[in-house]
Design a protein around this motif. Structure first.
Motif, short mmCIF file in Angstrom:
data_model
loop_
_atom_site.label_atom_id
_atom_site.label_comp_id
_atom_site.label_asym_id
_atom_site.label_seq_id
_atom_site.Cartn_x
_atom_site.Cartn_y
_atom_site.Cartn_z
N GLU A 41 0.73 -1.25 0.07
CA GLU A 41 -0.05 -0.01 0.02
C GLU A 41 0.90 1.12 0.13
OE1 GLU A 41 -4.15 -0.05 0.08
OE2 GLU A 41 -3.41 1.23 1.68
N GLN A 42 1.89 1.27 0.95
CA GLN A 42 2.77 2.28 0.86
C GLN A 42 3.75 2.72 0.02
OE1 GLN A 42 2.46 5.05 3.10
NE2 GLN A 42 0.84 3.97 4.43
N GLY A 43 3.79 1.65 -1.03
CA GLY A 43 4.76 1.72 -2.07
C GLY A 43 6.34 1.22 -1.66
N PHE A 44 6.33 0.27 -0.42
CA PHE A 44 7.61 -0.11 -0.23
C PHE A 44 7.91 -1.38 -0.68
CE2 PHE A 44 6.51 1.97 4.40
CZ PHE A 44 6.64 3.12 3.94
N THR A 45 8.13 -1.32 -1.95
CA THR A 45 8.36 -2.72 -2.72
C THR A 45 9.57 -2.20 -3.50
OG1 THR A 45 7.20 -1.67 -4.83
CG2 THR A 45 5.89 -3.09 -2.97
N ALA A 46 10.05 -3.50 -4.08
CA ALA A 46 11.47 -3.34 -4.72
C ALA A 46 11.23 -2.41 -6.09
CB ALA A 46 11.97 -4.69 -5.09
N GLY A 47 10.02 -2.64 -6.69
CA GLY A 47 9.96 -2.04 -8.12
C GLY A 47 9.68 -0.55 -7.73
N GLU A 48 8.86 -0.02 -6.63
CA GLU A 48 8.46 1.21 -6.33
C GLU A 48 9.73 2.00 -5.86
OE1 GLU A 48 5.89 3.27 -6.47
OE2 GLU A 48 4.14 1.67 -6.82
N VAL A 49 10.55 1.32 -5.16
CA VAL A 49 11.93 1.85 -4.69
C VAL A 49 12.93 2.44 -5.90
CG1 VAL A 49 13.81 1.81 -3.10
CG2 VAL A 49 11.58 1.36 -2.36
N ALA A 50 13.06 1.19 -6.51
CA ALA A 50 13.85 1.06 -7.86
C ALA A 50 13.55 2.34 -8.90
CB ALA A 50 14.03 -0.17 -8.69
N GLY A 51 12.04 2.30 -8.79
CA GLY A 51 11.35 3.31 -9.77
C GLY A 51 11.99 4.79 -9.36
#
Lengths: 283, 305
Positions: free
Chosen positions: B287-297
């Motif tokens: 929900e918070q965007g604490f994912t590898a994809g979001e952080v790398a993005g």
């Protein structure tokens, strides 16, 4: 060995006189500092006098003496009383009393641990001393020490929830090496405790929390010593002394008047207060 | 992490008989061995956190070494003023051990989320804050906290976190570079370090070299490691499981701003909100965007790639 044991034992009349000498110095400090809690300092002064002059095992030359009893002075705003007693015993030079409330001074309006010898715990925010004293009592018992732990709190202070958490813990763990003294002068900042947030029936409440309770006149030295010298009242319970006092006791126009919670006297008031206290000392 | 903490404390207690463990009625059965092996040195003080901290201070003033344990918001916020006055102002060696860092207790709701604790604990003079990311680091942090002569707050996760680190040389105040890299830096700490490492993997696959710094000690923070990374790489992201106000991102921002680093920088944390969504920690992370994809993005955007 307590340094106190080497001193002559003072009679109760002399102890009461000493309490009035403290009152006079408290007054002078409050005048010089233009502030301080005179009323609550006057209500607790007989108790502090009895503790330091007769009851506590303590060594002013060695404030961290391992065998000492400890007093956690929780109603820290009444430190004028504590400072005077500590200075009398030489925990710090009496000249430092002059620096109370002064810029760059030694003594603040609430006592600080680690800075002032003889102060066992920082106080000022109410409701902290009893839990700290409970911790000290647990440690002493765990180690099998004979050390006794005393704490003095106010009746207004006992509005705080943490006080009752502390009373619950003291009773739960049966800390017979712990004595809580509640200086019931009847007043908190803005009025009487009864009209603001009553803690009565205090003795009954404390009994129901597992404490053995005695109720005394906190200005009567015989009653004070009678209670303090017979703790623990019960070998398996903590002791509570409900000390009934008058706020501002010793100066007629200050007694049971709310504004003397924190006001400093005018010149005229100071002169009258001095006269009254000197008369008490010389009686 | 919780089991690692209690195992470490069990060992320490064998060596130091001043160690006591206090709980505010949290930790079902997990302290039984400690209680049985060290009579009188474990106490359940009931659901009364303010008193537990005061008692801890009283024990420390009596030369004991108390560890006070419960769920983070009740520990750091309910008893905040006791921590401030009794522990920090008196500078006593009390170790405050909080369980449930960040959104560990996701499904229990915002009362149990630990999302402002770093902000309030950071503001306290004398306080040291340690935030282990996995069981090995929790063990090391527990020992380091015991060895430290002053107040320490240990922010644990929950239990069963995967291994992320291998610290034979854990040192309070010294950040650990867990991945070397030269293009971009991710600064993180706590269990969410896992996501930082996964984001670094994703960036590596794109040919971007990503440094990952594990700030296990939030205070005192290792400014040298942060500045070195800021100079040696082209952009920096802080990923934390905490409000973006007052936590690790704020601490790093302060260092960068005062040293005029002037490079692209982004904080990823929980916005200024309570997390009312019902879900597990992993669900909240999504929900918070604490994912590898979001952080790398975010890293790619910072680097304008």
């Amino acid at each position: 060995m307590s340094a106190l044991l080497e001193k002559p034992v003072e009679g109760t009349v002399e102890l009461s006189r000493q309490a009035d000498r403290y009152r006079l110095r408290i007054l002078e400090m409050a005048i010089k500092g233009n502030g301080g809690h005179i009323g609550g300092s006057f209500s607790v002064i007989e108790m502090l006098t009895a503790l330091y002059h007769r009851v506590l095992n303590h060594d002013p030359q060695n404030p961290n003496w391992e065998g000492r009893d400890k007093l956690v002075f929780s109603k820290g705003h009444c430190c004028l009383a504590l400072y005077n007693v500590l200075a009398e015993f030489g925990y710090f030079p009496k000249e430092k009393l002059e620096t109370y409330y002064q810029d760059g001074g030694y003594l603040a309006g609430h006592p600080t641990f680690g800075k002032i010898p003889g102060v066992e715990a920082t106080a000022g925010s109410l409701g902290h001393g009893l839990p700290i004293a409970v911790g000290m009592a647990i440690a002493a018992r765990h180690r099998g020490e004979n050390r006794r732990i005393f704490t003095i709190l106010g009746d207004g202070e006992s509005n705080e929830g943490s006080v009752w958490e502390g009373f619950a813990a003291g009773g739960q763990f049966g800390l017979s090496n712990l004595t809580a003294i509640i200086d019931c002068n009847g007043y908190e900042s803005l009025g009487t405790v009864d009209e603001i947030m009553s803690i009565e029936p205090l003795a009954g409440r404390l009994q129901s929390f597992g404490w053995e309770v005695r109720e005394i006149n906190g200005h009567n030295m015989d009653e004070i010593l009678g209670a303090l010298e017979s703790v623990p009242f019960n070998s398996s319970k903590p002791s509570a002394i409900v000390s009934r006092t008058n706020k501002g006791n010793g100066v007629s126009f200050m007694e049971n008047v709310s504004m003397w919670h924190y006001r400093a006297p005018s010149e005229e008031e100071a002169a009258q207060a001095r006269r009254e206290l000197e008369a008490r000392i010389n009686r | 992490m919780r089991d690692a903490f209690i195992a470490a404390l069990h060992d320490i207690a064998a060596e130091d008989d001043r160690v006591m463990l206090l709980s505010a009625d949290i930790g079902f059965a997990v302290f039984d061995k400690f209680r049985d092996d060290y009579p009188g040195r474990y106490m359940n003080l009931g659901v009364a956190e303010a008193n537990m901290i005061g008692v801890s201070a009283g024990l420390a003033l009596s030369d004991m070494r108390p560890f006070a344990y419960t769920i983070i918001p009740f520990l750091t916020m309910r008893a905040f003023e006791q921590i401030r006055v009794d522990v920090c102002a008196q500078n006593q060696p009390v170790v405050i051990v909080g369980v449930g860092g960040g959104l560990s207790y996701g499904v229990l709701g915002p009362t149990h989320h630990a999302t402002e604790d770093l902000a309030v604990m950071r503001a306290l003079p004398n306080m040291t804050i340690v935030m282990p990311s996995d069981p090995a680091e929790a063990r090391a942090a527990t020992r380091a906290a015991h060895d430290h002569d002053g107040p320490v707050y240990i922010r644990l996760g929950k239990n069963g976190e995967p291994a992320l680190t291998d610290y034979s040389n854990f040192q309070i105040g010294k950040a650990a570079e867990v991945r070397s890299g030269s293009d971009v830096t991710i600064v993180s700490g706590g269990p969410i370090l896992k996501v930082a490492l996964e984001a670094a993997d994703a960036l590596e696959q794109d040919g971007l070299s990503c440094r990952v710094i594990n700030i296990h000690t939030v205070k005192p923070i290792d400014a040298d490691a942060i500045l070195q990374a800021a100079v040696e790489t082209n952009a920096m992201i802080v990923l934390e499981e905490h409000s973006i106000i007052g936590g690790l991102g704020s601490a790093v921002s302060e260092i960068l701003a005062e040293n005029a680093v002037g490079k692209p920088f982004k904080r990823i944390g929980i916005p200024d909100m309570f997390c009312h969504t019902v879900g597990s920690q992993e669900y909240h992370w999504q929900e918070q965007g604490f994912t590898a994809g979001e952080v790398a993005g975010s890293a790619r955007i910072l680097m304008q790639i």
